[in-house]
Design a protein around this motif. Structure first.
Motif, PDB file in Angstrom:
ATOM      1  N   ASP A  37      20.919  21.101 -24.716  1.00 15.88           N
ATOM      2  CA  ASP A  37      22.400  21.499 -24.313  1.00 15.88           C
ATOM      3  C   ASP A  37      23.821  21.256 -25.153  1.00 15.88           C
ATOM      4  O   ASP A  37      24.251  20.644 -25.178  1.00 15.88           O
ATOM      5  CB  ASP A  37      23.038  22.012 -22.700  1.00 15.88           C
ATOM      6  CG  ASP A  37      23.461  23.214 -22.471  1.00 15.88           C
ATOM      7  OD1 ASP A  37      23.616  24.137 -23.593  1.00 15.88           O
ATOM      8  OD2 ASP A  37      23.258  22.928 -21.165  1.00 15.88           O
ATOM      9  N   HIS A  75      17.147  24.176 -18.943  1.00 19.88           N
ATOM     10  CA  HIS A  75      16.799  23.784 -18.530  1.00 19.88           C
ATOM     11  C   HIS A  75      16.667  22.602 -17.256  1.00 19.88           C
ATOM     12  O   HIS A  75      17.168  21.480 -17.755  1.00 19.88           O
ATOM     13  CB  HIS A  75      18.625  24.458 -17.277  1.00 19.88           C
ATOM     14  CG  HIS A  75      19.965  24.641 -18.119  1.00 19.88           C
ATOM     15  ND1 HIS A  75      20.261  25.673 -18.757  1.00 19.88           N
ATOM     16  CD2 HIS A  75      21.676  23.882 -18.218  1.00 19.88           C
ATOM     17  CE1 HIS A  75      21.348  26.282 -18.992  1.00 19.88           C
ATOM     18  NE2 HIS A  75      22.193  25.167 -19.426  1.00 19.88           N
ATOM     19  N   HIS A 119      29.679  23.295 -21.201  1.00 18.30           N
ATOM     20  CA  HIS A 119      29.751  23.468 -19.662  1.00 18.30           C
ATOM     21  C   HIS A 119      28.989  22.101 -19.810  1.00 18.30           C
ATOM     22  O   HIS A 119      29.141  21.690 -19.101  1.00 18.30           O
ATOM     23  CB  HIS A 119      29.349  24.950 -19.195  1.00 18.30           C
ATOM     24  CG  HIS A 119      27.990  24.890 -19.456  1.00 18.30           C
ATOM     25  ND1 HIS A 119      27.298  27.074 -19.432  1.00 18.30           N
ATOM     26  CD2 HIS A 119      26.623  23.989 -19.487  1.00 18.30           C
ATOM     27  CE1 HIS A 119      26.065  26.842 -20.275  1.00 18.30           C
ATOM     28  NE2 HIS A 119      25.604  24.842 -19.534  1.00 18.30           N
ATOM     29  N   HIS A 141      27.214  22.050 -13.712  1.00 22.02           N
ATOM     30  CA  HIS A 141      25.775  22.341 -14.565  1.00 22.02           C
ATOM     31  C   HIS A 141      24.245  22.438 -14.052  1.00 22.02           C
ATOM     32  O   HIS A 141      24.542  23.560 -13.746  1.00 22.02           O
ATOM     33  CB  HIS A 141      25.989  21.074 -15.312  1.00 22.02           C
ATOM     34  CG  HIS A 141      24.996  22.017 -16.963  1.00 22.02           C
ATOM     35  ND1 HIS A 141      24.869  20.747 -18.345  1.00 22.02           N
ATOM     36  CD2 HIS A 141      24.292  22.947 -17.374  1.00 22.02           C
ATOM     37  CE1 HIS A 141      24.387  22.098 -19.149  1.00 22.02           C
ATOM     38  NE2 HIS A 141      23.992  23.091 -18.761  1.00 22.02           N
TER      39      HIS A 141
HETATM   40 MN   MN3 Z   1      23.875  24.774 -20.184  1.00 18.19          MN
END
Ligand code: MN3
Length: 200
Positions: A163, A82, A167, A27
């Motif tokens: 998130d 992120h 993923h 990630h």
């Molecule tokens: Mn992500």
């Protein structure tokens, strides 16, 4: 000055068992890096924009040239989102500072009600996206955005973001997004969330 991958304030394995080492490593080094690379590529011919703080770009997407607006929205958003996500997680989660707790109780009735609303909002987001605790004017609000859209696009300022892309959780949780959202509450850095709230 080009955008760079921020270092994590903890090791890839330190959020286990909530988030596994491999997920964290891929990630951070692959997904997050790819957003940064594509953002830098889009800005490379425009020195003015390259030197602007990312938040300023995201708050003013309408002012960007047509040919890079969507790239900055997607990949600049990805970089911002992120960077926030890494910061508000911690292997040594702090208790919620009193001023933030009182604000949450004021705006959501109770911390438990806030958590329920947050998880519910995350579950209702169809496909990929993010669930947020943001400031909207003076009010704390829970909401979600699709893809890598940021709360800035709705004139909100995020202080906590999770998130929802597969993923972020698929290796551990597969299709169990609810379990991921419930467990992630065990590794929230409330001190950091509070700092963001107080410095808005
Ligand atoms: Mn992500």
């Amino acid at each position: 000055m080009t955008h760079q991958l921020p270092e994590l304030p903890y090791s890839y394995d330190s959020l286990e068992p909530v988030i596994d080492q491999k997920t964290m490593e891929i990630h951070h080094t692959k997904h997050h890096q790819a957003y940064i690379d594509k953002l830098n590529d889009a800005l490379k011919d425009n020195k003015d924009l390259e030197n602007k703080p990312l938040r300023e770009l995201l708050e003013n997407l309408d002012n960007l040239p047509n040919e890079i607006r969507t790239i900055v929205q997607n990949h600049g958003g990805g970089h911002f989102n992120h960077s926030l996500y890494w910061q508000i997680l911690s292997p040594n989660p702090s208790t919620m500072p009193v001023s933030l707790k009182e604000k949450i109780e004021n705006d959501f009735h109770s911390v438990e009600d806030f958590k329920k609303q947050f998880i519910d909002s995350g579950l209702k987001r169809f496909g990929s996206g993010w669930v947020w605790l943001s400031i909207d004017k003076e009010q704390l609000v829970v909401h979600s955005t699709p893809n890598q859209d940021t709360p800035f696009m709705e004139k909100k300022v995020p202080i906590l973001g999770i998130d929802l892309w597969e993923h972020a959780y698929y290796l551990n949780y597969q299709n169990r997004r609810q379990e991921y959202l419930e467990k992630i509450f065990n590794i929230i850095n409330w001190q950091k969330v509070s700092d963001l709230y107080l410095n808005i």
